[in-house]
Design a protein around this motif. Structure first.
Motif, PDB file in Angstrom:
ATOM      1  N   TYR A 182       0.829  -1.222   0.000  1.00 45.45           N
ATOM      2  CA  TYR A 182       0.000   0.000   0.000  1.00 45.45           C
ATOM      3  C   TYR A 182       0.855   1.260   0.000  1.00 45.45           C
ATOM      4  CZ  TYR A 182      -4.661  -1.966   0.110  1.00 45.45           C
ATOM      5  OH  TYR A 182      -5.835  -2.578  -0.258  1.00 45.45           O
ATOM      6  N   LYS A 220       2.325   1.504  -3.559  1.00 46.65           N
ATOM      7  CA  LYS A 220       1.264   1.776  -4.541  1.00 46.65           C
ATOM      8  C   LYS A 220       0.753   3.207  -4.419  1.00 46.65           C
ATOM      9  CE  LYS A 220      -2.868  -0.154  -3.553  1.00 46.65           C
ATOM     10  NZ  LYS A 220      -3.907   0.878  -3.392  1.00 46.65           N
ATOM     11  N   PHE A 273      -6.155 -11.567   9.027  1.00 50.11           N
ATOM     12  CA  PHE A 273      -7.112 -10.529   8.643  1.00 50.11           C
ATOM     13  C   PHE A 273      -6.834  -9.256   9.428  1.00 50.11           C
ATOM     14  CE2 PHE A 273     -11.572 -10.218   6.758  1.00 50.11           C
ATOM     15  CZ  PHE A 273     -11.684  -8.848   6.927  1.00 50.11           C
ATOM     16  N   ASN A 307      -3.641  -7.523   8.257  1.00 54.08           N
ATOM     17  CA  ASN A 307      -3.898  -6.876   6.968  1.00 54.08           C
ATOM     18  C   ASN A 307      -4.679  -5.569   7.164  1.00 54.08           C
ATOM     19  OD1 ASN A 307      -6.383  -6.922   4.739  1.00 54.08           O
ATOM     20  ND2 ASN A 307      -4.399  -7.239   3.764  1.00 54.08           N
ATOM     21  N   LYS A 359      -3.176  -1.330   6.668  1.00 53.49           N
ATOM     22  CA  LYS A 359      -3.694  -0.260   5.812  1.00 53.49           C
ATOM     23  C   LYS A 359      -3.836   1.045   6.586  1.00 53.49           C
ATOM     24  CE  LYS A 359      -6.010  -3.898   3.683  1.00 53.49           C
ATOM     25  NZ  LYS A 359      -7.232  -4.507   3.194  1.00 53.49           N
ATOM     26  N   GLY A 371     -13.278 -17.039  -0.893  1.00 49.75           N
ATOM     27  CA  GLY A 371     -13.203 -15.718  -1.530  1.00 49.75           C
ATOM     28  C   GLY A 371     -12.275 -14.793  -0.778  1.00 49.75           C
ATOM     29  N   TRP A 372     -12.379 -14.847   0.537  1.00 51.10           N
ATOM     30  CA  TRP A 372     -11.487 -14.018   1.359  1.00 51.10           C
ATOM     31  C   TRP A 372     -10.032 -14.398   1.135  1.00 51.10           C
ATOM     32  CZ3 TRP A 372      -8.569 -16.258   5.439  1.00 51.10           C
ATOM     33  CH2 TRP A 372      -7.719 -15.341   6.079  1.00 51.10           C
ATOM     34  N   GLY A 386      -8.938 -12.901  -1.922  1.00 49.94           N
ATOM     35  CA  GLY A 386      -8.891 -11.447  -1.765  1.00 49.94           C
ATOM     36  C   GLY A 386      -7.700 -10.993  -0.957  1.00 49.94           C
ATOM     37  N   ILE A 387      -7.468 -11.600   0.181  1.00 55.47           N
ATOM     38  CA  ILE A 387      -6.390 -11.102   1.056  1.00 55.47           C
ATOM     39  C   ILE A 387      -5.020 -11.406   0.453  1.00 55.47           C
ATOM     40  CG2 ILE A 387      -6.262 -13.126   2.599  1.00 55.47           C
ATOM     41  CD1 ILE A 387      -5.617 -11.199   4.875  1.00 55.47           C
ATOM     42  N   ASP A 405      -4.408  -8.858  -1.981  1.00 55.90           N
ATOM     43  CA  ASP A 405      -4.174  -7.591  -1.281  1.00 55.90           C
ATOM     44  C   ASP A 405      -2.757  -7.535  -0.698  1.00 55.90           C
ATOM     45  OD1 ASP A 405      -5.566  -5.197  -0.755  1.00 55.90           O
ATOM     46  OD2 ASP A 405      -5.836  -5.740   1.348  1.00 55.90           O
ATOM     47  N   THR A 429     -11.192  -4.452   0.368  1.00 51.71           N
ATOM     48  CA  THR A 429     -10.374  -5.288  -0.505  1.00 51.71           C
ATOM     49  C   THR A 429      -9.645  -6.414   0.233  1.00 51.71           C
ATOM     50  OG1 THR A 429      -8.583  -3.664  -0.377  1.00 51.71           O
ATOM     51  CG2 THR A 429     -10.080  -3.521  -2.257  1.00 51.71           C
ATOM     52  N   SER A 430      -9.856  -6.514   1.549  1.00 53.04           N
ATOM     53  CA  SER A 430      -9.391  -7.720   2.240  1.00 53.04           C
ATOM     54  C   SER A 430     -10.160  -8.933   1.727  1.00 53.04           C
ATOM     55  CB  SER A 430      -9.625  -7.619   3.750  1.00 53.04           C
ATOM     56  OG  SER A 430      -8.917  -6.546   4.287  1.00 53.04           O
ATOM     57  N   CYS A 431     -11.373  -8.714   1.281  1.00 52.98           N
ATOM     58  CA  CYS A 431     -12.224  -9.817   0.818  1.00 52.98           C
ATOM     59  C   CYS A 431     -12.615  -9.661  -0.658  1.00 52.98           C
ATOM     60  CB  CYS A 431     -13.502  -9.881   1.654  1.00 52.98           C
ATOM     61  SG  CYS A 431     -13.228 -10.218   3.404  1.00 52.98           S
ATOM     62  N   GLN A 457     -12.065  -8.640  -4.256  1.00 51.12           N
ATOM     63  CA  GLN A 457     -10.849  -8.395  -5.024  1.00 51.12           C
ATOM     64  C   GLN A 457     -10.981  -7.153  -5.901  1.00 51.12           C
ATOM     65  OE1 GLN A 457      -8.984 -12.104  -6.657  1.00 51.12           O
ATOM     66  NE2 GLN A 457     -10.780 -13.037  -5.729  1.00 51.12           N
ATOM     67  N   ILE A 458      -9.912  -6.343  -5.882  1.00 56.14           N
ATOM     68  CA  ILE A 458      -9.887  -5.097  -6.636  1.00 56.14           C
ATOM     69  C   ILE A 458      -9.932  -5.373  -8.141  1.00 56.14           C
ATOM     70  CG2 ILE A 458      -7.395  -4.767  -6.911  1.00 56.14           C
ATOM     71  CD1 ILE A 458      -9.497  -2.054  -5.368  1.00 56.14           C
ATOM     72  N   ASP A 460      -5.972  -2.987 -12.280  1.00 59.78           N
ATOM     73  CA  ASP A 460      -5.333  -3.159 -10.972  1.00 59.78           C
ATOM     74  C   ASP A 460      -5.189  -1.793 -10.340  1.00 59.78           C
ATOM     75  OD1 ASP A 460      -2.257  -4.680  -9.736  1.00 59.78           O
ATOM     76  OD2 ASP A 460      -4.075  -4.022  -8.736  1.00 59.78           O
ATOM     77  N   GLY A 461      -5.920  -1.581  -9.250  1.00 56.81           N
ATOM     78  CA  GLY A 461      -5.860  -0.280  -8.574  1.00 56.81           C
ATOM     79  C   GLY A 461      -4.510  -0.052  -7.985  1.00 56.81           C
TER      80      GLY A 461
END
Lengths: 422, 109
Positions: A49, A52, A331, A334, A338, A411-412, A415-416, A419, B41-43, B45-46, B108-109
């Motif tokens: 982060y 980015k 979790f 993470n 942020k 899904g998590w 996603g994580i 991330d 976005t932890s869950c 997806q971006i 992709d952000g």
């Protein structure tokens, strides 16, 4: 270049002097530097982060010894046969190539807070303006008498994922028919509160298929544990008669082990075991202690930005932090990363800083397509990260709800990890 | 956004109550939204990929705001989303909608 806010702390003539000193430190470089120690859910996320969102204005170095990071979260699903080992592995190539992060595969072995440098096992010294420590956990020596790191190849902890996880699975698969699996559960606080009990569920799932007369015994120093009612209902439903837990009332906190004999002494009763999974008491990863930011076993932080209470230029994320109400989870790390990334970027480049908000959810798989979860929202209050509102799965939920919860956890995971690693 | 909101209210008068009207009239601060979105976005997806959790990028702002509002007031039920939405004010929901509307699936952000 972006001038560090710290330069403006002086006034008038003093400010002129202040302007010259950091310039020397940053000579030949010009950009503020962030060093992140630990490439897990806290560190990888914070590095990504900051890199980015600062769009090149901050130099980010990530120090992580492993080339491939195996997530502790979901490693129980590998023990249960629901994941391949490779599914847990992630590399740092995208953080280097797409985000310009300087990924250094080495161990951080010291922090000089006056000189603001991190020393590495390989001999290098890395300067920082802001240091983020996200080292995860280490074990408290002597917490399980008879066990130390030299016998983790006999009695694995498997609470740092990787070869330990593979070893534990191999041991479970090699258990003799009707053999005994013993788990020494850890005292609070520890990484992943439902983790030991999800692990028992997953090992029971594996044993019920390959060795249905095997038994699981948990020696537990805790009166109660996360999602206890949900786990116990699941064990009754899916693995009846296989799992027994001895809490502190039955000596579960009075345990010694003998790795050479493969025995466990629980309050004077000696059990001969086929597999012993020792999960010792935990403390912050060693580098936090070496940096001098721990108080007792953990590193206290300010809940507004995850900065250390001992040093405003050091931040501590994830399991290593003493932060208040959040569980020690991937979790949570993470989420904390942020908030920290936003604050660090603001301090170094004067980008906007927004109020801290944290979230956590811990999913656990108890059997095929049967997932349960617990979660909450958090904010800074009363000097700590305080719980605002929470939720938890209920016993007796129908199969469709449990399957949806499991699918949500998949899904998590996608996603994580996106991330964290880009 | 205000004009769009009024259009939406004309188009769907049956769905608009006073709370929704105020939410739809809020100006969304996309930069604040980008920060707040890091919680999502932890869950989610971006990239917009869906693996058991629905994608939330590239949504119409009005649909996004009303969905979050319905999670917030629990007229739409989901354990995690009800808790997450409960602490979001109109400003936060508007900020999130403004940010997510700027993203396209697969970017992709």
């Amino acid at each position: 270049m972006n001038i560090n806010r710290r330069l403006f702390m002086g006034t008038g003539a003093a400010a002129t002097v202040a302007l010259s000193a950091p310039m020397v430190r940053a000579a030949g470089h010009g950009k503020p530097r962030v060093v992140v120690v630990g490439g897990g859910a806290g560190g990888a996320t914070a590095a990504r982060y900051i890199a980015k969102d600062s769009e090149g204005a901050i130099d980010v170095t990530l120090i992580e010894p492993t080339r491939t990071y195996y997530t502790c979260f979901f490693s129980n699903l590998y023990l249960g046969g629901f994941k391949e080992f490779d599914d847990l592995g992630h590399t740092y190539g995208t953080l280097a190539s797409a985000y310009g992060i300087n990924v250094v595969h080495d161990w951080a072995v010291g922090v000089d807070r006056d000189a603001r440098t991190v020393s590495l096992a390989g001999g290098a010294s890395v300067p920082y303006d802001k240091l983020i420590l996200s080292p995860g956990i280490d074990f408290v020596e002597g917490s399980v008498p008879g066990w130390d790191i030299s016998v983790q190849n006999v009695m694995p902890h498997a609470f740092k994922a990787g070869s330990q996880t593979e070893l534990l699975k191999a041991q479970v698969e090699a258990m003799p028919e009707g053999g005994l699996f013993v788990m020494i559960a850890p005292p609070n606080p520890y990484r992943c509160p439902p983790g030991p009990y999800e692990r028992v569920s997953m090992i029971a799932h594996t044993l019920s298929k390959i060795n249905p007369s095997a038994k699981i015994l948990i020696a537990d120093p805790k009166e109660k544990y996360s999602k206890q009612g949900l786990f116990e209902a699941a064990w009754q439903k899916y693995y009846p008669g296989m799992i027994e837990r001895l809490g502190p009332d039955f000596g579960g906190g009075n345990v010694t082990v003998d790795p050479s004999a493969m025995t466990v002494d629980i309050d004077g009763e000696v059990e001969q075991a086929a597999v012993v999974n020792v999960i010792p008491a935990m403390k912050a990863g060693r580098i936090a202690e070496l940096a001098g930011v721990t108080d007792g076993n953990w590193a206290p932080i300010n809940p507004e930005d995850m900065s250390s209470k001992a040093d405003p230029d050091i931040y501590v994320l994830g399991d290593a932090a003493a932060q208040g109400d959040m569980p020690k989870s991937g979790f949570a790390a993470n989420s904390q990363a942020k908030v920290c990334a936003n604050a660090v970027r603001g301090a170094l480049t004067e980008s906007r800083v927004f109020p801290a908000k944290y979230t956590n959810t811990c999913w656990s798989l108890v059997s095929e397509n049967d997932g349960i979860k617990v979660g909450a929202s958090y904010e800074p209050a009363e000097g700590k990260i305080s719980s605002i509102e929470g939720f938890v799965s209920q016993t007796g939920e129908d199969a469709a709800v449990r399957q949806a919860t499991y699918e949500e956890s998949e899904g998590w995971y996608a996603g994580i990890t996106a991330d964290m690693f880009g | 956004m205000r004009a769009a909101a009024i259009l939406a209210l004309c188009a769907f008068p049956a769905f608009a109550n006073e709370a929704e009207e105020l939410l739809l009239a809020e100006t969304g601060d996309a930069e604040y939204g980008e920060y707040l979105a890091s919680e999502c976005t932890s869950c989610h997806q971006i990239s917009g990929a869906m693996d058991g959790i629905p994608p939330i990028v590239g949504w119409d702002e009005i649909a996004f705001r009303l969905t979050m509002h319905h999670f917030r007031n629990k007229t739409r039920e989901h354990q995690a989303m009800n808790v997450i939405a409960a602490r979001l004010g109109d400003e936060e929901i508007a900020a999130l909608s403004a940010y997510f509307a700027t993203l396209n699936p697969e970017d992709d952000g």
